[in-house]
Write an enzyme that holds these catalytic residues in place. Structure first.
Site, PDB file in Angstrom:
ATOM      1  N   ASP A  38       0.859  -1.198   0.000  1.00 61.37           N
ATOM      2  CA  ASP A  38       0.000   0.000   0.000  1.00 61.37           C
ATOM      3  C   ASP A  38       0.893   1.246   0.000  1.00 61.37           C
ATOM      4  OD1 ASP A  38      -2.384   1.427   0.140  1.00 61.37           O
ATOM      5  OD2 ASP A  38      -2.476   1.350   2.336  1.00 61.37           O
TER       6      ASP A  38
ATOM      7  N   HIS B  85      -9.549   5.009  -2.210  1.00 62.40           N
ATOM      8  CA  HIS B  85      -8.838   4.990  -0.924  1.00 62.40           C
ATOM      9  C   HIS B  85      -9.729   5.644   0.123  1.00 62.40           C
ATOM     10  CE1 HIS B  85      -4.567   3.790  -1.811  1.00 62.40           C
ATOM     11  NE2 HIS B  85      -5.141   3.740  -3.002  1.00 62.40           N
ATOM     12  N   GLY B  86      -9.377   5.454   1.400  1.00 59.07           N
ATOM     13  CA  GLY B  86     -10.134   6.103   2.452  1.00 59.07           C
ATOM     14  C   GLY B  86     -11.562   5.600   2.529  1.00 59.07           C
TER      15      GLY B  86
ATOM     16  N   HIS C 118      -7.941   9.422   3.995  1.00 59.43           N
ATOM     17  CA  HIS C 118      -7.567   8.395   4.974  1.00 59.43           C
ATOM     18  C   HIS C 118      -8.024   8.845   6.362  1.00 59.43           C
ATOM     19  CE1 HIS C 118      -4.200   7.508   1.925  1.00 59.43           C
ATOM     20  NE2 HIS C 118      -5.028   6.480   1.890  1.00 59.43           N
TER      21      HIS C 118
ATOM     22  N   ASN D  69      -9.108   0.625   6.354  1.00 59.05           N
ATOM     23  CA  ASN D  69      -8.203   0.392   7.476  1.00 59.05           C
ATOM     24  C   ASN D  69      -8.801   0.952   8.776  1.00 59.05           C
ATOM     25  OD1 ASN D  69      -5.961  -0.243   9.006  1.00 59.05           O
ATOM     26  ND2 ASN D  69      -4.722   1.465   8.273  1.00 59.05           N
ATOM     27  N   THR D  70      -9.091   2.237   8.777  1.00 62.24           N
ATOM     28  CA  THR D  70      -9.477   2.921  10.020  1.00 62.24           C
ATOM     29  C   THR D  70     -10.683   2.281  10.718  1.00 62.24           C
ATOM     30  OG1 THR D  70      -8.597   4.965   9.115  1.00 62.24           O
ATOM     31  CG2 THR D  70     -10.065   5.180  10.994  1.00 62.24           C
TER      32      THR D  70
HETATM   33  P1  13P Z   1      -9.060   4.344   5.697  1.00 65.57           P
HETATM   34  O1  13P Z   1      -8.068   4.170   6.815  1.00 65.57           O
HETATM   35  O2  13P Z   1      -9.688   5.686   5.691  1.00 65.57           O
HETATM   36  O3  13P Z   1     -10.037   3.227   5.647  1.00 65.57           O
HETATM   37  O4  13P Z   1      -8.212   4.276   4.330  1.00 65.57           O
HETATM   38  C1  13P Z   1      -7.445   3.141   4.054  1.00 65.57           C
HETATM   39  C2  13P Z   1      -6.652   3.340   2.816  1.00 65.57           C
HETATM   40  O5  13P Z   1      -7.031   4.052   1.910  1.00 65.57           O
HETATM   41  C3  13P Z   1      -5.377   2.605   2.683  1.00 65.57           C
HETATM   42  O6  13P Z   1      -4.643   3.001   1.572  1.00 65.57           O
END
Ligand code: 13P
Length: 284
Positions: free
Chosen positions: A82, A208-209, A180, A232-233
């Site tokens: 990533d 992303h995000g 993100h 991810n978050t």
């Molecule tokens: P988030 O943490 O906002 O879900 O984004 C993850 C991401 O885009 C990793 O590249």
């Protein structure tokens, strides 16, 4: 099954109108939770490993954990770098066993981003590894990346199309208004840009995000040609909440299995929900 490149499922995702989740890995429990979710939902998955996560877990451990998951899961799994920041990092990951890489040249001037991304594509494709490129800068904080809201730049459709024609990346991340981390309000997503670019290039668009984006916005983005969504978050929020509550309630709790196990369950539930929302369930 061995690890596969994203080309094992992304072309089909774009054609059939679903998206595959890239779920970032932060420790062993993430690998386990994401794999269990994939098995139960019969969904392809992408493990996303950032440079920060690789430093924390160790490069060889990341590859070993992903390979074990792929062997045990019987669903297609890609191990993807990533936001790779340099050609050197990309090559180190490919040599270590990654089946897919992102080269994030978005901080370079446009022509330089094209030149560097092309170099990565040539090397990666020579050994069957898929490549994601990025255009425009995605705001927010993720590991080593910290882009202030005022510095986030939305991708220009004509540039994105030119970028893809020049580089032929397998997945195209374009900044369309997501960031993100969690959002303070609702993100303003430029659906017209997704639509215009997705129609003009073969590769699926990458969002992303993905954390905190309303379900309806995700569904609309997927219907317009987003084939890969990064999360991810939301997993971090769900698992941290569980650990925080358990430790606050039980002063004598010291066995990590007692709080990381439930944290792992929380991640699995988030991931399963995303698979259903993205339409990747039963697409393995
Ligand atoms: P988030 O943490 O906002 O879900 O984004 C993850 C991401 O885009 C990793 O590249």
């Amino acid at each position: 099954m061995a690890l596969v490149s994203m080309n094992a499922f992304l072309p089909r995702a774009k054609k059939e109108g679903f998206a595959v989740g890239q779920f970032n890995v932060n420790n062993l429990e993430y690998f386990q939770a994401i794999t269990e979710a994939a098995k139960e939902e019969r969904s392809p998955i992408i493990f996303g490993a950032s440079e920060g996560a690789i430093r924390y877990i160790g490069l060889e451990n990341v590859v070993a954990l992903a390979e074990v998951a792929a062997k045990q899961a019987d669903v297609p799994i890609a191990l993807h770098l990533d936001h790779g920041s340099t050609f050197e990092v990309v090559i180190q990951c490919i040599r270590a066993g990654f089946s897919s890489v992102m080269f994030d040249g978005s901080h370079h001037p446009f022509e330089e981003n094209i030149r560097l991304t092309k170099k990565v594509v040539e090397a990666a494709h020579a050994v069957g590894v898929s490549v994601e490129g990025e255009l425009g800068t995605i705001g927010g904080v993720e590991d080593d990346l910290d882009v202030a809201e005022e510095d986030a730049t939305i991708a220009k459709p004509a540039e994105a199309i030119h970028f893809w024609n020049e580089t032929k990346v397998d997945a195209l991340a374009i900044a369309v208004g997501t960031a993100h981390g969690m959002y303070k309000g609702e993100p303003k997503i430029h659906f017209n840009i997704i639509d215009e670019v997705a129609k003009a290039v073969d590769a699926p668009i990458v969002l992303h995000g993905g954390s905190g984006v309303p379900d309806a916005a995700i569904q609309k983005a997927v219907s317009l040609g987003v084939g890969k969504i990064n999360v991810n978050t939301e997993n971090q929020v769900a698992s941290a909440q569980v650990v925080r509550e358990l430790l606050a309630k039980n002063e004598s709790m010291i066995d990590p299995r007692k709080y990381l196990g439930p944290a792992r369950d929380a991640i699995k539930e988030v991931v399963k929900g995303k698979m259903r929302l993205f339409g990747s369930s039963n697409k393995a």
